[in-house]
Design a protein around this motif. Structure first.
Motif, mmCIF file in Angstrom:
data_model
loop_
_atom_site.group_PDB
_atom_site.id
_atom_site.type_symbol
_atom_site.label_atom_id
_atom_site.label_comp_id
_atom_site.label_asym_id
_atom_site.label_seq_id
_atom_site.Cartn_x
_atom_site.Cartn_y
_atom_site.Cartn_z
ATOM 1 N N VAL A 222 18.972 46.074 -9.937
ATOM 2 C CA VAL A 222 20.142 45.839 -10.838
ATOM 3 C C VAL A 222 20.756 45.587 -10.633
ATOM 4 N N HIS A 223 21.436 44.290 -10.773
ATOM 5 C CA HIS A 223 23.377 44.008 -10.747
ATOM 6 C C HIS A 223 23.275 42.031 -10.213
ATOM 7 N N GLY A 224 24.693 42.008 -10.700
ATOM 8 C CA GLY A 224 25.264 40.246 -10.861
ATOM 9 C C GLY A 224 25.822 40.441 -9.181
ATOM 10 N N THR A 225 26.365 38.856 -8.812
ATOM 11 C CA THR A 225 26.987 39.056 -7.704
ATOM 12 C C THR A 225 28.482 38.263 -8.204
ATOM 13 N N CYS A 226 29.777 39.363 -7.469
ATOM 14 C CA CYS A 226 30.957 38.735 -8.184
ATOM 15 C C CYS A 226 31.349 37.590 -6.986
ATOM 16 N N VAL A 227 32.327 36.787 -6.708
ATOM 17 C CA VAL A 227 33.006 36.212 -6.035
ATOM 18 C C VAL A 227 34.078 36.711 -6.276
ATOM 19 N N ARG A 228 34.656 35.699 -4.565
ATOM 20 C CA ARG A 228 36.430 36.679 -4.715
ATOM 21 C C ARG A 228 37.017 35.054 -4.791
ATOM 22 N N PHE B 203 16.817 42.456 -9.137
ATOM 23 C CA PHE B 203 16.772 41.428 -10.323
ATOM 24 C C PHE B 203 18.703 41.031 -10.436
ATOM 25 N N MET B 204 19.015 39.941 -9.779
ATOM 26 C CA MET B 204 20.016 39.865 -10.050
ATOM 27 C C MET B 204 20.449 38.950 -10.613
ATOM 28 N N GLY B 205 21.641 38.924 -11.291
ATOM 29 C CA GLY B 205 22.089 38.091 -12.147
ATOM 30 C C GLY B 205 20.848 37.240 -13.419
ATOM 31 N N CYS B 206 20.639 37.646 -13.587
ATOM 32 C CA CYS B 206 19.091 37.867 -15.073
ATOM 33 C C CYS B 206 20.025 38.314 -16.289
#
Length: 598
Positions: free
Chosen positions: A320-326, A296-299
């Protein structure tokens, strides 16, 4: 062609001309059925029980950028539910067999979708296996089922060939035949030892192959064990749920996939009940999915996992995680340029207008402020700009990270079996409410990993409310080493410079569980405020010998407000010591009669 209906809202796939057990390509028939459902609601596509084959020709092809999946486009799609509402696929216990590299199910921009009562498998899987027949000083011999894993030998190396593809062996996992556990102390490269890739191969007879090396391997697999022979890559998910909501999957068996099992991305309210991602024992397989089971990404909304099972995976059962950006450039006080930092994230639509974000100072991983997206503009697959409704915090400079806080779910995981897989069991990185209860863990590595990162994988999500209760952690947990495996429960955010005044995670309760440790490390926790380890039962296992470098049962690093009490033991549990690092021991409340001691 006239189409009859079993009921007013039920469409029989056989009425479109597709019969089970014919090996005819089901793709064009299913495409027609999906087109008939457009603009309608409360429709059921019903498959009379039997076998249905899906081949790449006549399937829909579409470009997707899937999280934690390699960017190989277009994706080849078996069953596509695009823009549909109130639709059910009823498999009635059918086998869906896929061929070549393709994605069995895609749910895109749809809502109130149910997928029920079928299995997913391949005749020629995209991973192979072999039984260890013999071993000698220079190598070992394996028997390969050439019907499901045809191979060739080129330049003394082993390649597997399938329906339109060829791929080289690149990793080996070893499983016990009776328990189906990963052989203890093996893990990744340890199965054959460092430098095993310099192997050579020779065929002794059809299906009988010897792998050998001058001087032998650092470690030889045990005769009678089974090797999962990893080849190919993760390029399609088994099920891909994207930009969708209110999805229910029930009574499904996923025996194999080309990548992640069920990948949910930017979707809301997902329920998985009685879903198993396990080897197909009827075919004598020890392998199941190519990578994670449920990802599960970004749910957002509610994720519910109930009465599910995983085994034989080549990665984690649940992540289960999200995605950080730089943040790569500050363009103005309210506009920043950002970049996806991992190649398996690039191309995703990271945010929408009105969504909430957090600014992360990536050395301490501290969230120093919040903002609202006013505009989002794509530059290319790797880069985009974000316009914010207010100035960014002064502390944030280029190099810091940005986290999307709108797409963060609540999670419930209950009554499930985390069987022996290549890596860890359950990975959790979301600030929503998390409940993990009444599960059984047999993980090869850590049973539960609570991570967090804005420096390498960029998988975001500091936890805020976690309850882990009434679970059983059996002896295979932590029997091999993988990345981030510091204890049976490993709370290990990647923080370059931890600050004990600003812990990354908070409010984690581990209570009323039963652990069967054979080794010392039971809990490792880094940068947590509000950690409770209470009323757990620890029963010493003597199944295998301890090996871990850690000699403490509980290790606490840069934590605050820790409570350890009410824990009971049976047998000579090894991990009695509590070790504290980068923190004041007074942050730990532990009664003198407690089993654990400083």
């Amino acid at each position: 062609m006239s189409v009859s209906l079993v009921a007013q809202d039920t469409l029989m796939i056989s009425d479109l001309g597709l019969l089970p057990n014919t090996r005819e390509n089901a793709a064009p028939f299913v495409n027609k059925a999906m087109a008939m459902m457009e603009g309608k609601q409360n429709r059921v596509l019903y498959f009379p029980q039997g076998r249905y084959d899906f081949w790449p020709h006549h399937c829909i092809e579409k470009e997707y950028f899937e999280s934690n999946t390699y960017d190989i486009n277009p994706k080849r799609l078996g069953i596509v539910m695009d823009g549909l509402t109130n639709v059910t696929i009823e498999g009635n216990g059918s086998e869906f067999i896929f061929h070549d590299r393709m994605q069995p199910f895609t749910v895109d921009g749809s809502s109130y979708v149910s997928l029920k009562n079928f299995s997913v498998d391949w005749d020629i899987p995209l991973t192979a296996q072999g039984e260890v027949i013999s071993s000698d000083a220079e190598g070992f011999t394996i028997r390969i089922n050439t019907n499901e894993s045809p191979y060739i030998i080129e330049n003394n190396k082993l390649f597997f060939v399938g329906e339109g593809w060829k791929s080289a062996l690149w990793e080996v996992m070893e499983f016990q035949p009776d328990t189906r556990f990963v052989e203890p102390y093996t893990g990744d490269a340890q199965a054959l030892g460092h430098g095993w890739q310099n192997y050579q191969t020779k065929e002794l007879s059809l299906g009988l192959v010897k792998l050998y090396r001058k001087g032998g391997f650092k470690r030889h697999p045990k005769v009678g064990n089974w090797l999962v022979l990893r080849h190919s890559t993760r390029d399609h998910a088994g099920m891909f749920l994207v930009n969708s909501k209110d999805i229910a999957i029930e009574g499904v068996r996923i025996y194999h996939t080309a990548g992640l099992g069920v990948l949910s991305q930017y979707s809301e309210n997902i329920s998985l009940k009685d879903v198993k991602v396990v080897p197909n024992k009827a075919k004598g397989r020890f392998l199941s999915g190519h990578d994670d089971g449920f990802h599960f990404m970004g749910c957002k909304g509610q994720i519910t996992v109930d009465n599910c099972e995983w085994a034989g995976l080549m990665d984690d059962p649940i992540n289960v995680h999200g995605t950080c950006v730089r943040i790569t450039e500050i363009l103005s006080p309210q506009k920043i340029k950002c970049r996806f930092m991992h190649d398996m994230s690039a191309g995703m639509v990271w945010s929408q207008t009105g969504e909430q974000v957090g600014f992360i100072e990536n050395k301490s991983m501290r969230t120093v402020g919040f903002g609202t997206i006013e505009a989002y503009e794509v530059i290319n697959k790797e880069e985009f700009t974000v316009q914010l409704s207010a100035p960014i915090p002064e502390e944030i400079k280029a190099g810091a990270a940005l986290e999307n806080l709108t797409w963060t779910p609540d999670v419930e995981i209950r009554n499930s079996v985390f069987g022996s897989c290549r890596a860890r069991g359950l990975l959790l990185s979301t600030p929503g409410k998390i409940v993990v209860e009444n599960n059984r863990f047999q993980s090869s590595g850590s049973a539960i990993l609570i991570a967090g990162d804005a420096n390498y994988w960029y998988e975001s999500g500091a936890v805020r409310d976690v309850t882990i209760q009434n679970n059983v952690f059996e002896y295979p947990c932590m029997s091999s080493m993988y990345q981030f495996c510091e204890a049976i429960i490993s709370i290990l955010p990647e923080i370059p410079e931890p600050d004990s005044e600003y812990p990354f995670h908070r409010n984690i309760t581990i209570t009323n569980n039963t652990f069967h440790p054979f080794d010392y490390p039971i809990l490792y926790a880094k940068s947590v405020n509000g950690l409770q380890f209470t009323n757990n039962t620890l029963i010493r296992s003597i199944k295998i010998e301890p090996f871990h470098k850690r000699q403490a049962g509980i290790t606490l690093d840069a934590c605050k407000n820790v409570t350890i009490k009410g824990n009971e033991i049976e047998g000579d549990v090894l991990g009695k010591k509590v070790e504290v690092i980068n923190m004041n021991p007074k942050e730990v409340k532990m009664p003198s009669k407690e089993f654990f001691k400083f």
